[in-house]
Motif scaffolding. Structure first.
Motif, PDB file in Angstrom:
ATOM      1  N   LEU A 130      -8.518  -2.815 -29.504  1.00  0.00           N
ATOM      2  CA  LEU A 130      -7.728  -1.818 -30.230  1.00  0.00           C
ATOM      3  C   LEU A 130      -8.656  -0.681 -30.635  1.00  0.00           C
ATOM      4  CD1 LEU A 130      -5.335  -0.642 -31.828  1.00  0.00           C
ATOM      5  CD2 LEU A 130      -5.980  -2.149 -33.712  1.00  0.00           C
ATOM      6  N   ASP A 185      -3.509   5.626 -31.634  1.00  0.00           N
ATOM      7  CA  ASP A 185      -3.886   4.216 -31.565  1.00  0.00           C
ATOM      8  C   ASP A 185      -3.673   3.765 -30.126  1.00  0.00           C
ATOM      9  OD1 ASP A 185      -4.309   4.158 -34.308  1.00  0.00           O
ATOM     10  OD2 ASP A 185      -2.473   3.051 -34.763  1.00  0.00           O
ATOM     11  N   THR A 206      -4.111   0.276 -27.648  1.00  0.00           N
ATOM     12  CA  THR A 206      -4.465  -1.115 -27.385  1.00  0.00           C
ATOM     13  C   THR A 206      -4.600  -1.254 -25.880  1.00  0.00           C
ATOM     14  OG1 THR A 206      -3.229  -1.891 -29.306  1.00  0.00           O
ATOM     15  CG2 THR A 206      -3.766  -3.527 -27.630  1.00  0.00           C
ATOM     16  N   TYR A 233      -5.522  -3.760 -22.523  1.00  0.00           N
ATOM     17  CA  TYR A 233      -5.620  -5.108 -21.959  1.00  0.00           C
ATOM     18  C   TYR A 233      -6.159  -4.946 -20.542  1.00  0.00           C
ATOM     19  CZ  TYR A 233      -4.508  -9.829 -20.467  1.00  0.00           C
ATOM     20  OH  TYR A 233      -4.606 -11.115 -19.995  1.00  0.00           O
ATOM     21  N   HIS A 236      -8.947  -7.723 -24.602  1.00  0.00           N
ATOM     22  CA  HIS A 236      -8.168  -6.626 -25.170  1.00  0.00           C
ATOM     23  C   HIS A 236      -8.933  -6.005 -26.324  1.00  0.00           C
ATOM     24  CE1 HIS A 236      -6.841 -10.204 -27.414  1.00  0.00           C
ATOM     25  NE2 HIS A 236      -6.654  -9.390 -28.418  1.00  0.00           N
TER      26      HIS A 236
END
Length: 154
Positions: free
Chosen positions: A96, A67, A69, A71, A94
């Protein structure tokens, strides 16, 4: 909680030394993108990493085995998902990306991002953790069970 000098680690911007982080050559579709990164932090158990990442112009596949994420700090990219939908991202955006996903990145000039990477918990262990949290909540044993850290209202 760890006690001692490593419980809180500080770093200064001047300490950031971006190092080469080549994109898998078989993933490159167009151009010669140059990627670099700097590890900001790693969890003690190795399941999570925070890093700075930047990349120059190019088009490439990215296959996510964790995973992630993202930004965006500077620059931007056009990201095409497996449904063929293109998403423009730039500073302040951002995204995911779940483990197992894939995207095509088109960097027209440059992008710099902060990335938070986490190895997902296998489903059987996640089920055990959920059952445990439920039992703690029902019995009241062990105090408050919340997946949200206390500093964020958990």
């Amino acid at each position: 909680m760890t006690k001692g000098d490593d419980a809180i680690l500080f770093s200064r911007g001047a300490d950031v030394r971006m190092t080469s982080c080549p994109i898998n050559p078989s993933w490159v579709i167009e151009g010669a993108p140059v990627a670099r990164n700097f590890i900001l932090s790693q969890s003690l158990d190795g399941s999570a990493t925070g890093l700075l990442w930047d990349c120059t112009k190019g088009v490439f596949n990215w296959h996510y085995d964790i995973d992630e994420t993202v930004y965006v700090l500077e620059g931007g990219a056009r990201i095409t998902d497996d449904d063929g939908v293109e998403h423009n991202i730039g500073p302040g955006d951002h995204v995911l990306f779940r483990a197992g996903s894939h995207a095509v990145w088109r960097v027209d000039d440059y992008i710099r991002k902060v990335a938070f990477c986490r190895n997902p918990v296998p489903a059987p262990l996640l089920l055990i953790a959920r059952i445990f949290r439920k039992l703690v909540k029902i019995t009241g044993f062990g105090g408050k069970a919340s997946p949200t850290p206390a500093m964020f209202g958990g």
